[in-house]
Design a protein around this motif. Structure first.
Motif, PDB file in Angstrom:
ATOM      1  N   GLU A  21      23.123  42.850  33.194  1.00 58.83           N
ATOM      2  CA  GLU A  21      24.397  42.654  32.481  1.00 58.83           C
ATOM      3  C   GLU A  21      25.524  43.436  33.153  1.00 58.83           C
ATOM      4  O   GLU A  21      26.647  42.957  33.227  1.00 58.83           O
ATOM      5  N   SER A  22      25.231  44.639  33.675  1.00 54.80           N
ATOM      6  CA  SER A  22      26.276  45.415  34.358  1.00 54.80           C
ATOM      7  C   SER A  22      26.738  44.681  35.609  1.00 54.80           C
ATOM      8  O   SER A  22      27.931  44.598  35.888  1.00 54.80           O
ATOM      9  N   PHE A  23      25.776  44.158  36.370  1.00 53.69           N
ATOM     10  CA  PHE A  23      26.152  43.444  37.603  1.00 53.69           C
ATOM     11  C   PHE A  23      26.993  42.210  37.283  1.00 53.69           C
ATOM     12  O   PHE A  23      27.877  41.842  38.051  1.00 53.69           O
ATOM     13  N   LYS A  24      26.714  41.576  36.140  1.00 49.06           N
ATOM     14  CA  LYS A  24      27.528  40.420  35.723  1.00 49.06           C
ATOM     15  C   LYS A  24      28.981  40.884  35.566  1.00 49.06           C
ATOM     16  O   LYS A  24      29.903  40.266  36.080  1.00 49.06           O
ATOM     17  N   TYR A  25      29.177  42.015  34.868  1.00 50.73           N
ATOM     18  CA  TYR A  25      30.535  42.560  34.698  1.00 50.73           C
ATOM     19  C   TYR A  25      31.134  42.939  36.053  1.00 50.73           C
ATOM     20  O   TYR A  25      32.291  42.673  36.321  1.00 50.73           O
ATOM     21  N   PHE A  26      30.328  43.592  36.905  1.00 51.48           N
ATOM     22  CA  PHE A  26      30.871  44.051  38.205  1.00 51.48           C
ATOM     23  C   PHE A  26      31.350  42.869  39.034  1.00 51.48           C
ATOM     24  O   PHE A  26      32.360  42.945  39.713  1.00 51.48           O
ATOM     25  N   SER A  27      30.573  41.791  38.957  1.00 50.37           N
ATOM     26  CA  SER A  27      30.931  40.606  39.729  1.00 50.37           C
ATOM     27  C   SER A  27      32.254  40.049  39.212  1.00 50.37           C
ATOM     28  O   SER A  27      33.138  39.703  39.998  1.00 50.37           O
ATOM     29  N   GLU A  28      32.408  39.990  37.881  1.00 56.71           N
ATOM     30  CA  GLU A  28      33.655  39.471  37.297  1.00 56.71           C
ATOM     31  C   GLU A  28      34.840  40.397  37.595  1.00 56.71           C
ATOM     32  O   GLU A  28      35.936  39.962  37.883  1.00 56.71           O
ATOM     33  N   GLU A  29      34.584  41.711  37.517  1.00 52.58           N
ATOM     34  CA  GLU A  29      35.672  42.698  37.658  1.00 52.58           C
ATOM     35  C   GLU A  29      35.928  43.079  39.116  1.00 52.58           C
ATOM     36  O   GLU A  29      36.804  43.889  39.409  1.00 52.58           O
ATOM     37  N   ASN A  30      35.058  42.559  40.005  1.00 47.33           N
ATOM     38  CA  ASN A  30      35.188  42.870  41.423  1.00 47.33           C
ATOM     39  C   ASN A  30      35.052  44.365  41.720  1.00 47.33           C
ATOM     40  O   ASN A  30      35.853  44.933  42.464  1.00 47.33           O
ATOM     41  N   ILE A  31      34.072  45.006  41.132  1.00 49.67           N
ATOM     42  CA  ILE A  31      33.839  46.425  41.462  1.00 49.67           C
ATOM     43  C   ILE A  31      32.403  46.620  41.963  1.00 49.67           C
ATOM     44  O   ILE A  31      31.489  45.899  41.561  1.00 49.67           O
ATOM     45  N   GLY A  32      32.241  47.578  42.867  1.00 49.01           N
ATOM     46  CA  GLY A  32      30.905  47.938  43.359  1.00 49.01           C
ATOM     47  C   GLY A  32      30.296  46.916  44.313  1.00 49.01           C
ATOM     48  O   GLY A  32      29.760  47.266  45.348  1.00 49.01           O
ATOM     49  N   ILE A  33      30.445  45.627  43.959  1.00 51.32           N
ATOM     50  CA  ILE A  33      29.799  44.568  44.739  1.00 51.32           C
ATOM     51  C   ILE A  33      30.784  44.009  45.760  1.00 51.32           C
ATOM     52  O   ILE A  33      31.955  43.821  45.459  1.00 51.32           O
ATOM     53  N   LYS A  34      30.247  43.710  46.952  1.00 52.48           N
ATOM     54  CA  LYS A  34      31.090  43.059  47.957  1.00 52.48           C
ATOM     55  C   LYS A  34      30.797  41.563  47.927  1.00 52.48           C
ATOM     56  O   LYS A  34      29.649  41.163  47.735  1.00 52.48           O
ATOM     57  N   HIS A  35      31.831  40.733  48.097  1.00 51.55           N
ATOM     58  CA  HIS A  35      31.578  39.290  48.090  1.00 51.55           C
ATOM     59  C   HIS A  35      31.635  38.689  49.483  1.00 51.55           C
ATOM     60  O   HIS A  35      30.943  37.722  49.771  1.00 51.55           O
ATOM     61  N   ALA A  36      32.441  39.310  50.359  1.00 51.19           N
ATOM     62  CA  ALA A  36      32.609  38.721  51.695  1.00 51.19           C
ATOM     63  C   ALA A  36      31.620  39.308  52.710  1.00 51.19           C
ATOM     64  O   ALA A  36      31.455  38.777  53.800  1.00 51.19           O
ATOM     65  N   SER A  37      30.969  40.401  52.352  1.00 46.44           N
ATOM     66  CA  SER A  37      29.999  41.015  53.273  1.00 46.44           C
ATOM     67  C   SER A  37      28.827  41.551  52.438  1.00 46.44           C
ATOM     68  O   SER A  37      28.924  41.615  51.206  1.00 46.44           O
ATOM     69  N   PRO A  38      27.723  41.942  53.087  1.00 47.11           N
ATOM     70  CA  PRO A  38      26.570  42.405  52.298  1.00 47.11           C
ATOM     71  C   PRO A  38      26.867  43.685  51.505  1.00 47.11           C
ATOM     72  O   PRO A  38      27.630  44.540  51.963  1.00 47.11           O
ATOM     73  N   THR A  39      26.256  43.780  50.333  1.00 44.58           N
ATOM     74  CA  THR A  39      26.336  45.000  49.508  1.00 44.58           C
ATOM     75  C   THR A  39      25.145  45.886  49.874  1.00 44.58           C
ATOM     76  O   THR A  39      23.995  45.428  49.862  1.00 44.58           O
TER      77      THR A  39
END
Ligand SMILES: C[S@@+](CC[C@H](N)C(=O)[O-])C[C@H]1O[C@@H](n2cnc3c(N)ncnc32)[C@H](O)[C@@H]1O
Length: 382
Positions: free
Chosen positions: A36-54
Motif C-alpha cells: 500500500e505504501s508503494f502504491k502511494y509512492f508511485s502516485e505521489e512520485n516519491i522514493g520510486i524512480k520511473h525513468a530509471s531503475p529503483t
C-alpha cells in the motif's frame, strides 16, 4: 529423524515454525503495508524512480524467501524496474542447503526477476551491521529504498557480557543506522519493521515484551531508530500494527510437561510445535550449542516463562500478539510531510488490512490442509 533437542537448537527450524503462513499474521501485514505504501509512492512520485531503475537495499535479508515475496508484491508500482542489493552477516547460512544467506537471497531474487523487472544481477555484501565501518552497498551506489526488517534485536548478540548494557546497545544501533543513512540517497526512503512495546493504539504488545524480562530481547528498537534518525536530521513516520502468532490449542497438563526438559523427546506434535515457537521467542545467538529454552531451564526461569506465554495464549483463545512498528524514514522535510499523510491514511485503513491479513491466513490454512490431504491420497494410491 533429527532428535527433538537438535530441532530446538536449530534457529532456522524454529524460525520456520514461527513463519507458518496460516499461523502468523506478521509477514502478511508487513507485505500489505509495503504494497500500500508503494502504491502511494508511485502516485505521489516519491522514493520510486520511473525513468530509471529503483535501487532497493534489503538489510539483514536472511534466507531470501520473504525478500522475494515482498519485492514481488511491490514490483508493479516500480515502473522503471529494480536493482536489488542485500546485506547480512558472513556467519548467516542456511543449514539445510549450506548456502550463505546472501547467496540464497540472490538466487531467490533471480528466480523472480521477470516479476521484479530486475535490471541487473542482484548484489550482496556480507558484513556485521552493528560494528565496524564496512559499507553495506557497493560504492558509489545509493539506495532509493532501504528495507530493514526484524534485525535490530541482534545488536546484542556480539556484545558478550555487555549484551544488556544499554550504552553498548545504543552504540551498536547508532553504528547500524549511520551505515544505513549513508547508503540512503538524499531522496530515498527507509522502511524499518521491528517489534515494539508501544500500546498507543490500545493493542497490547506481547511477544517481545513478555519475553524481555527473561531474555533481555529488545522490544523498543523502533524508539532507538527514531531517536537516531532525528540525530541525523531525518524524519520518521510510524504505523503500529498487531499481528497474531497462533499456538496449538492445549490443556494445562500438556503445557505443564513443557517445563520438564527431560520430557521433551516424548512430547506430541502440538507440544513440540509450541516448544519450537517458544524457543524462537527465547532465542539469542550467544552460545549457539544451546537452545534458548535450555538456557532458561539452567537459570531456573523456564517454568515462569512458559506460564506467562500459556496465560497470554489462553486469554486470547489461541494466540499471542506480535506488536510491530512499521516506520518510514526520509531525509527531506517535503518528503516527510507526504509520509505523514500516507501514515495517517494507513492507520485509518488498518481495519481493512486486518481483514485481508486474516483472509490470507485462512487461505494459507486451506492450502495447507489441501496439500496434506492430497499427500495422504497419493500415499494411499501408491
Ligand atoms: C529474524 S531474521 C529477519 C530476516 C528478514 N529480514 C525477515 O524479516 O524475515 C534476522 C536477520 O538478522 C541478521 N543479523 C543478525 N545479526 C546481524 C548482524 N550483526 N549484522 C547484520 N545482520 C544480522 C540475521 O542473519 C537474520 O538474517
Amino acid at each position: 529423524m533429527k532428535k527433538f533437542i537438535d530441532q530446538l537448537r536449530d534457529y532456522d527450524v524454529c524460525f520456520e515454525t514461527f513463519l507458518i503462513p496460516s499461523m502468523n499474521g506478521q509477514k502478511h501485514m508487513q507485505t500489505i503495508l509495503l504494497r500500500e505504501s508503494f502504491k502511494y509512492f508511485s502516485e505521489e512520485n516519491i522514493g520510486i524512480k520511473h525513468a530509471s531503475p529503483t535501487n532497493i537495499l534489503d538489510v539483514s535479508c536472511g534466507r531470501g524467501d520473504y525478500s522475494a515475496s515482498w519485492t514481488c508484491s511491490i514490483a508493479k508500482y516500480v515502473s522503471g524496474g529494480i536493482n536489488y542489493f542485500c546485506t547480512d552477516i558472513p556467519e548467516g547460512f542456511c543449514k539445510d542447503s549450506g548456502e550463505c544467506y546472501i547467496e540464497a537471497t540472490k538466487r531467490k531474487i533471480k528466480a523472480v526477476a521477470h516479476i521484479l523487472k530486475l535490471c541487473d544481477d542482484p548484489v550482496g555484501v556480507e558484513c556485521d551491521l552493528y560494528s565496524g565501518v564496512d559499507v553495506i552497498i557497493p560504492f558509489p551506489k545509493q539506495a532509493d529504498i532501504v528495507h530493514w526488517s526484524h534485525s535490530g534485536y541482534h545488536v546484542r548478540d556480539a556484545l558478550g557480557p555487555k549484551k544488556n548494557n544499554l550504552k553498548a546497545i545504543e552504540q551498536g544501533l547508532q553504528i547500524a543506522i549511520a551505515k544505513i543513512w549513508s547508503a540512503l540517497d538524499e531522496e530515498g526512503l527507509m522502511f524499518s519493521i521491528h517489534q515494539s512495546n508501544d500500546t498507543s493504539d490500545n493493542v497490547p504488545a506481547q511477544m517481545a515484551t513478555l519475553a524481555r524480562p527473561f531474555t533481555g530481547i529488545l522490544d523498543n528498537v523502533p524508539w532507538y531508530i527514531e531517536k537516531n534518525v532525528h540525530s541525523h536530521g531525518g524524519w520518521v513516520t510510524t504505523v503500529h500494527f498487531g499481528a497474531p502468532v497462533k499456538f496449538p490449542i492445549m490443556k494445562n497438563n500438556k503445557w505443564q510437561l513443557l517445563k520438564n526438559p527431560k520430557a521433551w523427546e516424548f512430547l506430541d506434535q502440538d507440544q513440540q510445535h509450541t516448544l519450537r515457537l517458544l524457543n524462537f521467542i527465547a532465542h539469542d545467538f550467544t552460545d549457539e550449542n544451546k537452545a534458548g529454552l535450555e538456557k532458561l531451564a539452567e537459570s531456573g526461569k523456564l517454568g515462569e516463562f512458559i506460564d506467562i506465554f500459556k496465560n497470554a495464549v489462553q486469554q486470547n483463545s489461541d494466540y499471542i500478539i506480535c506488536k510491530c512498528a512499521f516506520q518510514m524514514a526520509c531525509k527531506s522535510k517535503i518528503m516527510a510531510d507526504k509520509l505523514d499523510t500516507i501514515g495517517r491514511d494507513l492507520r485509518q485503513r488498518m481495519p481493512e488490512f486486518i481483514k485481508e491479513m486474516a483472509e490470507t491466513m485462512m487461505s494459507a490454512k486451506k492450502e495447507h490442509s489441501e496439500a496434506v490431504t492430497s499427500l495422504k491420497l497419493t500415499n494411499f494410491h501408491t
